[in-house]
Scaffold this active site. Sequence first.
Site, short mmCIF file in Angstrom:
data_model
loop_
_atom_site.label_atom_id
_atom_site.label_comp_id
_atom_site.label_asym_id
_atom_site.label_seq_id
_atom_site.Cartn_x
_atom_site.Cartn_y
_atom_site.Cartn_z
N HIS A 178 -10.28 0.67 2.17
CA HIS A 178 -9.85 1.67 3.01
C HIS A 178 -10.91 2.82 3.29
O HIS A 178 -11.01 3.13 4.17
CB HIS A 178 -9.37 2.42 1.60
CG HIS A 178 -7.60 2.86 1.69
ND1 HIS A 178 -6.66 3.24 2.86
CD2 HIS A 178 -6.40 1.77 1.03
CE1 HIS A 178 -5.47 2.02 2.33
NE2 HIS A 178 -5.51 2.08 1.22
N HIS A 226 -9.04 -3.89 -2.12
CA HIS A 226 -8.18 -2.94 -1.59
C HIS A 226 -8.54 -1.50 -0.99
O HIS A 226 -8.69 -0.87 -0.67
CB HIS A 226 -6.75 -3.27 -2.29
CG HIS A 226 -5.87 -2.02 -1.08
ND1 HIS A 226 -4.86 -3.21 -0.85
CD2 HIS A 226 -5.17 -0.89 -1.38
CE1 HIS A 226 -4.01 -1.60 -0.07
NE2 HIS A 226 -4.22 -0.85 -0.10
N GLU A 227 -8.59 -0.97 -1.95
CA GLU A 227 -9.64 0.70 -1.97
C GLU A 227 -10.69 0.85 -1.21
O GLU A 227 -11.04 1.09 -0.52
CB GLU A 227 -9.51 0.63 -3.31
CG GLU A 227 -8.41 1.15 -4.00
CD GLU A 227 -7.08 1.54 -3.51
OE1 GLU A 227 -7.27 2.17 -2.48
OE2 GLU A 227 -6.04 0.71 -3.59
N CYS A 287 0.84 -1.08 0.11
CA CYS A 287 -0.08 0.04 -0.13
C CYS A 287 0.97 1.39 0.24
O CYS A 287 1.33 0.93 0.49
CB CYS A 287 -0.85 0.22 1.47
SG CYS A 287 -2.18 1.71 1.73
#
Length: 136
Positions: free
Chosen positions: A130, A126-127, A85
């Site tokens: 976040h 992954h995003e 990341c």
Amino acid sequence: MIRPIVHDPQQLQTSATPATRADAGVITDLLDTLKAHQDNCVGMAANMIGQNKRIIVILVGAFPIALVNPQIRQQRDAFQTEEGCLSLDGQRPTTRYQTITVDYLDQQFIPHHQEFTGFVAQIIQHEVDHCNGILI
């Protein structure tokens, strides 16, 4: 405008709020910042540039796209992997899914319901993590 990358875990672990049309500038800043880091980055979430909004941008091949208020509705075929990341040092193990179905708005706030597979699906997961305040 290219924005600095946030590295503070406390800020990154805050769940994002829904984006509105008033956040169009955040989309532009995210796309500009992703382009500036495309040598070592394939996706970004708004909290990575200090904006606590549910907006992500990803590279699909060479093409950057924005997903506003993305919601993963289905996921299939779990696998184990390691990810890095831009906001964190090193690689970390995580579970991802080979195929996901996502509801989102595009940059013009038009709704979409789309299936993604492979590496693009992994980037989106992954995003979206976040956006949910989850770090790998």
